[in-house]
Design a protein around this motif. Structure first.
Motif, PDB file in Angstrom:
ATOM      1  N   SER A  16       0.834  -1.206   0.000  1.00  0.00           N
ATOM      2  CA  SER A  16       0.000   0.000   0.000  1.00  0.00           C
ATOM      3  C   SER A  16       0.867   1.255   0.000  1.00  0.00           C
ATOM      4  O   SER A  16       0.565   2.226  -0.718  1.00  0.00           O
ATOM      5  N   ALA A  17       1.951   1.255   0.774  1.00  0.00           N
ATOM      6  CA  ALA A  17       2.856   2.409   0.813  1.00  0.00           C
ATOM      7  C   ALA A  17       3.503   2.619  -0.546  1.00  0.00           C
ATOM      8  O   ALA A  17       3.602   3.764  -1.032  1.00  0.00           O
ATOM      9  N   TYR A  18       3.914   1.551  -1.184  1.00  0.00           N
ATOM     10  CA  TYR A  18       4.542   1.661  -2.500  1.00  0.00           C
ATOM     11  C   TYR A  18       3.554   2.144  -3.561  1.00  0.00           C
ATOM     12  O   TYR A  18       3.926   2.902  -4.456  1.00  0.00           O
ATOM     13  N   LYS A  19       2.314   1.717  -3.467  1.00  0.00           N
ATOM     14  CA  LYS A  19       1.321   2.181  -4.441  1.00  0.00           C
ATOM     15  C   LYS A  19       1.104   3.689  -4.315  1.00  0.00           C
ATOM     16  O   LYS A  19       0.942   4.383  -5.329  1.00  0.00           O
ATOM     17  N   GLN A  47      10.719   4.224 -17.126  1.00  0.00           N
ATOM     18  CA  GLN A  47      11.045   2.886 -16.632  1.00  0.00           C
ATOM     19  C   GLN A  47      12.270   2.896 -15.715  1.00  0.00           C
ATOM     20  O   GLN A  47      12.408   2.054 -14.827  1.00  0.00           O
ATOM     21  N   TYR A  48      13.176   3.839 -15.927  1.00  0.00           N
ATOM     22  CA  TYR A  48      14.399   3.918 -15.123  1.00  0.00           C
ATOM     23  C   TYR A  48      14.053   4.259 -13.678  1.00  0.00           C
ATOM     24  O   TYR A  48      14.556   3.624 -12.740  1.00  0.00           O
ATOM     25  N   ASP A  49      13.196   5.254 -13.476  1.00  0.00           N
ATOM     26  CA  ASP A  49      12.770   5.602 -12.113  1.00  0.00           C
ATOM     27  C   ASP A  49      11.994   4.451 -11.477  1.00  0.00           C
ATOM     28  O   ASP A  49      12.167   4.151 -10.286  1.00  0.00           O
ATOM     29  N   LEU A  50      11.135   3.826 -12.254  1.00  0.00           N
ATOM     30  CA  LEU A  50      10.352   2.699 -11.737  1.00  0.00           C
ATOM     31  C   LEU A  50      11.264   1.573 -11.280  1.00  0.00           C
ATOM     32  O   LEU A  50      11.095   1.007 -10.194  1.00  0.00           O
ATOM     33  N   ALA A  51      12.275   1.268 -12.076  1.00  0.00           N
ATOM     34  CA  ALA A  51      13.221   0.215 -11.729  1.00  0.00           C
ATOM     35  C   ALA A  51      14.059   0.596 -10.516  1.00  0.00           C
ATOM     36  O   ALA A  51      14.358  -0.247  -9.661  1.00  0.00           O
ATOM     37  N   ALA A  52      14.446   1.879 -10.424  1.00  0.00           N
ATOM     38  CA  ALA A  52      15.229   2.336  -9.280  1.00  0.00           C
ATOM     39  C   ALA A  52      14.468   2.101  -7.982  1.00  0.00           C
ATOM     40  O   ALA A  52      15.056   1.760  -6.949  1.00  0.00           O
ATOM     41  N   TYR A 111       1.903   0.193 -11.896  1.00  0.00           N
ATOM     42  CA  TYR A 111       2.366   1.409 -12.575  1.00  0.00           C
ATOM     43  C   TYR A 111       2.064   1.350 -14.075  1.00  0.00           C
ATOM     44  O   TYR A 111       1.536   2.306 -14.653  1.00  0.00           O
ATOM     45  N   LEU A 112       2.394   0.229 -14.713  1.00  0.00           N
ATOM     46  CA  LEU A 112       2.215   0.111 -16.165  1.00  0.00           C
ATOM     47  C   LEU A 112       0.751   0.254 -16.571  1.00  0.00           C
ATOM     48  O   LEU A 112       0.451   0.785 -17.644  1.00  0.00           O
ATOM     49  N   SER A 113      -0.156  -0.197 -15.709  1.00  0.00           N
ATOM     50  CA  SER A 113      -1.579  -0.120 -16.039  1.00  0.00           C
ATOM     51  C   SER A 113      -2.125   1.301 -15.919  1.00  0.00           C
ATOM     52  O   SER A 113      -3.214   1.590 -16.419  1.00  0.00           O
ATOM     53  N   LYS A 121       2.451   3.712 -23.505  1.00  0.00           N
ATOM     54  CA  LYS A 121       2.523   2.256 -23.540  1.00  0.00           C
ATOM     55  C   LYS A 121       3.937   1.802 -23.223  1.00  0.00           C
ATOM     56  O   LYS A 121       4.906   2.278 -23.816  1.00  0.00           O
ATOM     57  N   MET A 122       4.068   0.884 -22.279  1.00  0.00           N
ATOM     58  CA  MET A 122       5.369   0.350 -21.897  1.00  0.00           C
ATOM     59  C   MET A 122       5.324  -1.163 -21.937  1.00  0.00           C
ATOM     60  O   MET A 122       4.302  -1.767 -21.617  1.00  0.00           O
TER      61      MET A 122
END
Length: 229
Positions: A37-40, A145-150, A172-174, A179-180
């Motif tokens: 929940s915190a990450y979302k 995607q770089y920030d998401l992966a970090a 995140y992608l949804s 489009k990723m």
């Protein structure tokens, strides 16, 4: 964090963000549902960040994650992690060179947004019901995607397991406007982890910050996971 600047008199208005980081929030969570929940909530804030328009004349627009920058990152890893930390320079052969160049080309071809560039758990602050980002002096145009992966492969947080990271990636992608693909996420993740491992080697060997050694095994495990996709 800086809220406003008055250039004529050199005045800066700052906001006290406290000292509660995402890393601290995760350590206090009792169950995995609370962590997720915190990450979302953080990802919702990141989506807003990535959708922020960038003025052509802004400092962010003047620099970007191009192929040369991605090659610098893998070179940083090669020097400070592979060579200086592990003494494995013999593995940096032509195959390595070809693969890191292919990785940089594909990463450079991803769509650009306003990218934080160091989006990990120590740079996300929880201020009551608000979420704030700090240490974004490296912000530039680059792949979301770089920030998401970090965030999702952050070696500072071990409570975020692979299954939860996959669910958060899907979350995140949804919701993102562009489009990723999962491949593009893994390409950016490989680049980010190479940069982070280079930083851990450099900080521990040359900057007197020996505690960063502890994050190298975690970073390598996550890099191996990404490269296995």
């Amino acid at each position: 964090s800086v809220r406003a600047i008055e250039a004529k008199h050199g005045l800066i208005l700052e906001e006290d963000l406290g000292d509660l980081r995402l890393k601290d929030v995760v350590s206090k969570c009792g169950v995995s549902d609370e962590i997720e929940s915190a990450y979302k909530a953080v990802l919702d804030a990141l989506l807003l960040w990535h959708s922020h328009p960038v003025a052509p004349e802004s400092a962010v627009a003047q620099r970007c994650m191009d192929e040369a920058m991605f090659l610098w990152e893998s070179g940083y890893f090669a020097q400070h992690c592979a060579t200086e930390y592990f003494g494995l320079e013999q593995l940096l052969d032509q195959t390595w060179e070809d693969e890191r160049r292919a990785l940089a080309r594909e990463a450079a071809g991803l769509a650009h947004v306003c990218m934080h560039r160091d989006f990990q758990s120590e740079n996300v602050m929880f201020c009551g019901d608000r979420i704030r980002f700090v240490d974004f002096q490296g912000a530039r145009l680059g792949p979301a995607q770089y920030d998401l992966a970090a965030l999702l492969f952050d070696p500072y947080v071990t409570a975020l397991d692979a299954a939860m990271a996959d669910r958060l990636c899907d979350y995140y992608l949804s919701r993102c406007s562009q489009k990723m693909t999962l491949r593009s996420f893994h390409i950016a993740a490989a680049q980010r982890l190479l940069q982070a491992l280079g930083a851990f080697g450099n900080l521990s060997l040359h900057k007197g910050k020996d505690w960063y050694r502890a994050f190298i095994p975690v970073g390598l495990e996550r890099l191996a996971l990404v490269l296995g996709h």
